[in-house]
Design a protein around this motif. Sequence first.
Motif, PDB file in Angstrom:
ATOM      1  N   VAL A   1      -5.965  -4.028  -1.649  1.00 42.12           N
ATOM      2  CA  VAL A   1      -4.607  -3.626  -1.486  1.00 42.12           C
ATOM      3  C   VAL A   1      -4.254  -4.130  -0.059  1.00 42.12           C
ATOM      4  N   LEU A   2      -3.375  -4.898  -0.117  1.00 42.00           N
ATOM      5  CA  LEU A   2      -2.830  -5.700   1.359  1.00 42.00           C
ATOM      6  C   LEU A   2      -1.665  -4.714   1.673  1.00 42.00           C
ATOM      7  N   GLU A   3      -1.605  -4.199   2.837  1.00 41.46           N
ATOM      8  CA  GLU A   3      -0.376  -3.490   3.333  1.00 41.46           C
ATOM      9  C   GLU A   3       0.015  -4.192   4.787  1.00 41.46           C
TER      10      GLU A   3
ATOM     11  N   GLY B   1      11.999  -2.021  -8.970  1.00 42.62           N
ATOM     12  CA  GLY B   1      13.252  -1.466  -9.305  1.00 42.62           C
ATOM     13  C   GLY B   1      13.231   0.013  -9.813  1.00 42.62           C
ATOM     14  N   TRP B   2      12.450   0.628  -8.825  1.00 39.47           N
ATOM     15  CA  TRP B   2      12.112   2.187  -8.746  1.00 39.47           C
ATOM     16  C   TRP B   2      13.606   2.847  -8.545  1.00 39.47           C
ATOM     17  N   CYS B   3      14.312   2.447  -7.709  1.00 37.87           N
ATOM     18  CA  CYS B   3      15.627   3.253  -7.696  1.00 37.87           C
ATOM     19  C   CYS B   3      15.173   4.376  -6.752  1.00 37.87           C
ATOM     20  N   TYR B   4      15.982   5.379  -6.700  1.00 32.55           N
ATOM     21  CA  TYR B   4      15.300   6.619  -5.938  1.00 32.55           C
ATOM     22  C   TYR B   4      14.599   7.538  -6.762  1.00 32.55           C
TER      23      TYR B   4
ATOM     24  N   VAL C   1      19.816   1.750   1.248  1.00 28.15           N
ATOM     25  CA  VAL C   1      19.071   2.879   2.078  1.00 28.15           C
ATOM     26  C   VAL C   1      19.489   4.251   1.343  1.00 28.15           C
ATOM     27  N   LEU C   2      18.362   5.173   1.367  1.00 28.45           N
ATOM     28  CA  LEU C   2      18.565   6.759   0.832  1.00 28.45           C
ATOM     29  C   LEU C   2      18.142   7.452   1.864  1.00 28.45           C
ATOM     30  N   GLN C   3      18.811   8.547   2.104  1.00 27.48           N
ATOM     31  CA  GLN C   3      18.506   9.564   3.154  1.00 27.48           C
ATOM     32  C   GLN C   3      17.942  10.821   2.844  1.00 27.48           C
ATOM     33  N   ALA C   4      17.069  11.365   3.595  1.00 25.82           N
ATOM     34  CA  ALA C   4      16.518  12.746   3.327  1.00 25.82           C
ATOM     35  C   ALA C   4      16.723  13.540   4.535  1.00 25.82           C
ATOM     36  N   PHE C   5      16.751  14.915   4.284  1.00 22.60           N
ATOM     37  CA  PHE C   5      17.431  15.753   5.415  1.00 22.60           C
ATOM     38  C   PHE C   5      16.343  17.174   5.399  1.00 22.60           C
TER      39      PHE C   5
ATOM     40  N   GLY D   1       5.713   3.764   4.045  1.00 26.63           N
ATOM     41  CA  GLY D   1       7.119   3.492   3.203  1.00 26.63           C
ATOM     42  C   GLY D   1       7.452   4.604   2.307  1.00 26.63           C
ATOM     43  N   ASN D   2       8.347   4.200   1.337  1.00 28.83           N
ATOM     44  CA  ASN D   2       8.825   5.277   0.553  1.00 28.83           C
ATOM     45  C   ASN D   2       8.005   6.415   0.263  1.00 28.83           C
ATOM     46  N   VAL D   3       6.670   6.150  -0.044  1.00 29.47           N
ATOM     47  CA  VAL D   3       5.697   7.076  -0.731  1.00 29.47           C
ATOM     48  C   VAL D   3       5.491   8.269   0.406  1.00 29.47           C
ATOM     49  N   GLY D   4       6.033   8.110   1.722  1.00 28.42           N
ATOM     50  CA  GLY D   4       5.920   9.233   2.621  1.00 28.42           C
ATOM     51  C   GLY D   4       7.257   9.308   3.158  1.00 28.42           C
TER      52      GLY D   4
ATOM     53  N   GLY E   1       0.864  -1.136  -0.015  1.00 23.99           N
ATOM     54  CA  GLY E   1       0.110   0.208   0.009  1.00 23.99           C
ATOM     55  C   GLY E   1       0.731   1.278   0.030  1.00 23.99           C
ATOM     56  N   GLY E   2       2.061   1.310  -0.986  1.00 21.75           N
ATOM     57  CA  GLY E   2       2.859   2.453  -1.069  1.00 21.75           C
ATOM     58  C   GLY E   2       1.947   3.190  -1.954  1.00 21.75           C
ATOM     59  N   GLY E   3       2.652   4.244  -2.600  1.00 20.53           N
ATOM     60  CA  GLY E   3       2.018   5.121  -3.866  1.00 20.53           C
ATOM     61  C   GLY E   3       1.723   4.149  -5.132  1.00 20.53           C
ATOM     62  N   HIS E   4       2.745   3.352  -5.633  1.00 25.70           N
ATOM     63  CA  HIS E   4       2.441   2.534  -6.504  1.00 25.70           C
ATOM     64  C   HIS E   4       1.258   1.425  -6.431  1.00 25.70           C
TER      65      HIS E   4
ATOM     66  N   ASN F   1      -2.179  -3.361   8.112  1.00 27.35           N
ATOM     67  CA  ASN F   1      -1.709  -4.573   9.006  1.00 27.35           C
ATOM     68  C   ASN F   1      -1.813  -5.848   8.635  1.00 27.35           C
ATOM     69  N   CYS F   2      -1.597  -6.214   7.105  1.00 30.56           N
ATOM     70  CA  CYS F   2      -1.990  -7.386   6.544  1.00 30.56           C
ATOM     71  C   CYS F   2      -0.709  -7.753   5.737  1.00 30.56           C
ATOM     72  N   GLU F   3       0.424  -8.437   6.417  1.00 28.95           N
ATOM     73  CA  GLU F   3       1.513  -8.751   5.688  1.00 28.95           C
ATOM     74  C   GLU F   3       1.424 -10.116   4.804  1.00 28.95           C
ATOM     75  N   VAL F   4       1.696  -9.850   3.504  1.00 26.25           N
ATOM     76  CA  VAL F   4       1.854 -11.062   2.699  1.00 26.25           C
ATOM     77  C   VAL F   4       3.206 -11.875   3.099  1.00 26.25           C
ATOM     78  N   THR F   5       2.747 -13.161   3.327  1.00 24.89           N
ATOM     79  CA  THR F   5       3.815 -13.974   3.800  1.00 24.89           C
ATOM     80  C   THR F   5       4.268 -15.067   2.740  1.00 24.89           C
TER      81      THR F   5
HETATM   82  C1  FAD Z   1      14.839   9.708   1.280  1.00 24.01           C
HETATM   83  C2  FAD Z   1      14.166   9.332  -0.198  1.00 24.01           C
HETATM   84  C3  FAD Z   1      14.088  10.215  -1.156  1.00 24.01           C
HETATM   85  C4  FAD Z   1      13.494  10.057  -2.508  1.00 24.01           C
HETATM   86  N1  FAD Z   1      13.401  11.202  -3.251  1.00 24.01           N
HETATM   87  C5  FAD Z   1      12.598  10.920  -4.472  1.00 24.01           C
HETATM   88  C6  FAD Z   1      12.198  11.838  -5.187  1.00 24.01           C
HETATM   89  O1  FAD Z   1      12.247  13.128  -4.645  1.00 24.01           O
HETATM   90  N2  FAD Z   1      11.672  11.758  -6.508  1.00 24.01           N
HETATM   91  C7  FAD Z   1      11.281  10.559  -6.762  1.00 24.01           C
HETATM   92  O2  FAD Z   1      10.601  10.408  -8.016  1.00 24.01           O
HETATM   93  N3  FAD Z   1      11.556   9.513  -6.118  1.00 24.01           N
HETATM   94  C8  FAD Z   1      12.182   9.596  -4.806  1.00 24.01           C
HETATM   95  N4  FAD Z   1      12.142   8.428  -3.899  1.00 24.01           N
HETATM   96  C9  FAD Z   1      11.900   7.287  -4.277  1.00 24.01           C
HETATM   97  C10 FAD Z   1      10.561   6.752  -4.067  1.00 24.01           C
HETATM   98  O3  FAD Z   1       9.924   7.190  -3.044  1.00 24.01           O
HETATM   99  C11 FAD Z   1      10.261   5.507  -4.280  1.00 24.01           C
HETATM  100  O4  FAD Z   1      10.765   5.092  -5.585  1.00 24.01           O
HETATM  101  C12 FAD Z   1       8.651   5.142  -4.616  1.00 24.01           C
HETATM  102  O5  FAD Z   1       8.093   5.842  -3.303  1.00 24.01           O
HETATM  103  C13 FAD Z   1       8.386   3.602  -4.152  1.00 24.01           C
HETATM  104  O6  FAD Z   1       7.192   3.132  -4.624  1.00 24.01           O
HETATM  105  P1  FAD Z   1       6.000   3.153  -3.301  1.00 24.01           P
HETATM  106  O7  FAD Z   1       5.504   4.506  -3.132  1.00 24.01           O
HETATM  107  O8  FAD Z   1       5.158   2.239  -3.872  1.00 24.01           O
HETATM  108  O9  FAD Z   1       6.829   2.384  -2.221  1.00 24.01           O
HETATM  109  P2  FAD Z   1       6.737   2.167  -0.673  1.00 24.01           P
HETATM  110  O10 FAD Z   1       5.823   3.575  -0.182  1.00 24.01           O
HETATM  111  O11 FAD Z   1       7.656   1.767   0.249  1.00 24.01           O
HETATM  112  O12 FAD Z   1       5.545   1.108  -0.572  1.00 24.01           O
HETATM  113  C14 FAD Z   1       5.693  -0.294  -0.709  1.00 24.01           C
HETATM  114  C15 FAD Z   1       4.816  -0.774   0.402  1.00 24.01           C
HETATM  115  O13 FAD Z   1       4.988  -2.168   0.538  1.00 24.01           O
HETATM  116  C16 FAD Z   1       4.581  -2.525   1.948  1.00 24.01           C
HETATM  117  N5  FAD Z   1       5.139  -3.986   1.917  1.00 24.01           N
HETATM  118  C17 FAD Z   1       6.441  -4.607   1.906  1.00 24.01           C
HETATM  119  N6  FAD Z   1       6.278  -5.976   2.123  1.00 24.01           N
HETATM  120  C18 FAD Z   1       5.035  -6.297   2.079  1.00 24.01           C
HETATM  121  C19 FAD Z   1       4.416  -7.425   2.514  1.00 24.01           C
HETATM  122  N7  FAD Z   1       5.184  -8.553   2.604  1.00 24.01           N
HETATM  123  N8  FAD Z   1       3.192  -7.331   2.635  1.00 24.01           N
HETATM  124  C20 FAD Z   1       2.537  -6.285   2.577  1.00 24.01           C
HETATM  125  N9  FAD Z   1       2.868  -5.372   2.391  1.00 24.01           N
HETATM  126  C21 FAD Z   1       4.286  -4.939   1.961  1.00 24.01           C
HETATM  127  C22 FAD Z   1       5.356  -1.782   2.660  1.00 24.01           C
HETATM  128  O14 FAD Z   1       5.077  -1.749   3.825  1.00 24.01           O
HETATM  129  C23 FAD Z   1       5.320  -0.427   1.710  1.00 24.01           C
HETATM  130  O15 FAD Z   1       4.163   0.520   2.320  1.00 24.01           O
HETATM  131  C24 FAD Z   1      12.846   8.793  -2.698  1.00 24.01           C
HETATM  132  C25 FAD Z   1      13.108   7.940  -1.820  1.00 24.01           C
HETATM  133  C26 FAD Z   1      13.730   7.996  -0.512  1.00 24.01           C
HETATM  134  C27 FAD Z   1      13.627   6.899   0.500  1.00 24.01           C
END
Ligand code: FAD
Length: 420
Positions: free
Chosen positions: A65-67, A365-368, A260-264, A74-77, A43-46, A207-211
């Motif tokens: 959507v199972l999160e 494979g979204w990298c940063y 890991v990627l950090q933000a400030f 996650g990374n979306v926030g 349940g991230g952005g994608h 609160n539903c983890e895929v195992t």
């Molecule tokens: C510090 C930082 C800065 C960044 N800056 C940028 C930027 O400026 N511009 C940009 O384009 N990108 C940026 N990115 C990259 C971007 O945030 C990610 O590529 C993108 O958010 C990933 O997709 P998502 O939102 O779906 O990920 P996430 O939000 O991480 O979603 C994945 C979800 O899957 C869940 N999950 C994992 N395992 C399981 C499981 N077994 N069962 C159920 N759920 C599970 C996780 O809890 C998580 O909520 C940045 C990333 C970071 C960390």
Amino acid sequence: MGLNGGYSGFRILREGLSGNRGWRPAWRDPAPQPAYDFVIVGGGGHGLATAYYLASQFSEASVAVLEKGWIGGGNVGRNTTIIRSNYLLDGNQPFYEFSLKLWEGLEQDFNYNAMVSQRGVYNVYHSDAQRDAYRRRGNAMILHGADAELLDAAQLRAECPFLNFDNARLPVMGALVQRRGGTVRHDAVAWGYARGADRRGVDIIQNCEVTGFRIQNGRCTGVETSRGFIAARKVGCAVAGSSSRVMQAAGMRLPIESHVLQAFVSEGLKPIIPGVITYGGGHFYISQSDKGGLVFGGDIDMYNSYAQRGNLPVVEDVCEGGMTLMPMIGRARMVRMWGGIMDMSMDGSPIIDRTHIDGLYFNGGWCYGGFKATPASGWCFAHLLATDTPHETATAYRMDRFERGYMIDEKGSGAQPNQH
Ligand SMILES: Cc1cc2nc3c(=O)[nH]c(=O)nc-3n(C[C@H](O)[C@H](O)[C@H](O)COP(=O)(O)OP(=O)(O)OC[C@H]3O[C@@H](n4cnc5c(N)ncnc54)[C@H](O)[C@@H]3O)c2cc1C
């Protein structure tokens, strides 16, 4: 209008006059059903965007959507909120331009204020060779229908006078600008997609983890979760930094490493930075949030990890980059920092594809750079799940390109996930 009602100026006025008693939670908290047509893992952005577009564009089918944690955890926030489509290669540019166009209409589409702000992205250059490379990239962008402008030092100085033009080891010579790039409030994107999907009938189950995956005769028939088995006609995984671990449960080994990627963020300051600025002589980028905090970052931590916190040498490196590009940053106090787990692919580009297991699909494979991709990634993954064919802007994002040698290597740095 559904559970939450629509958001509008009139609604705010009405609620304000009636004690704000009419607001409801932005999405429901449903119990998992035994079976769905589509189950989206993550349940991230994608994942949320995929469910939203499945429900709004492609299908009347049931979607969950199972999160494993909470929406937006996650990374979306955690990202630095930058959106842009300043890519060079044919495999990438149409996809990211499609995404930018979706961002431009997103708030109207899902009726949520995500603070989409097209304040411009400046890529600063420091040598003649770098200027020529940026000119080439800008021309490729324009050929694909995106916008790009090359500024010289005088033009850049007029817009960003605080950059270190005169005393830096690497002189600031100008910048490639994409005016339509900018920033978006990241967690509002998660909330907006979650609310929009919920209103179209999607079950968002936190609160539903895929195992594990139940795979019978080469076909995925559902997922094992911390809340029991859930059957599905099709399962789509969009778990970003957890991609390798989750797909391992289906017996797959991915061309992805987690880093890991950090933000400030600094204390709040008066408006000073006009857009997003990236340093061309090292890894540093910066923008200013609407609350006034300087939001900045740099390189990944360079070692494989699933931790959501980073190490100190990278903090030092990022701060050095900031001081080189704009020495005034040395006066600001840093107040917060955090890390997120990046799914770094071998060529720096993503995968949106079926797997060798029928009914199991992968997005990762979204990298940063995956935040800016969120709308197009959701749309294209929904397209793939609904039709079993790739969307026209995502035809290059196939899993087997690593076997066939058709890399989409924007940086030309080879199979070095930490270098992309
Ligand atoms: C510090 C930082 C800065 C960044 N800056 C940028 C930027 O400026 N511009 C940009 O384009 N990108 C940026 N990115 C990259 C971007 O945030 C990610 O590529 C993108 O958010 C990933 O997709 P998502 O939102 O779906 O990920 P996430 O939000 O991480 O979603 C994945 C979800 O899957 C869940 N999950 C994992 N395992 C399981 C499981 N077994 N069962 C159920 N759920 C599970 C996780 O809890 C998580 O909520 C940045 C990333 C970071 C960390």
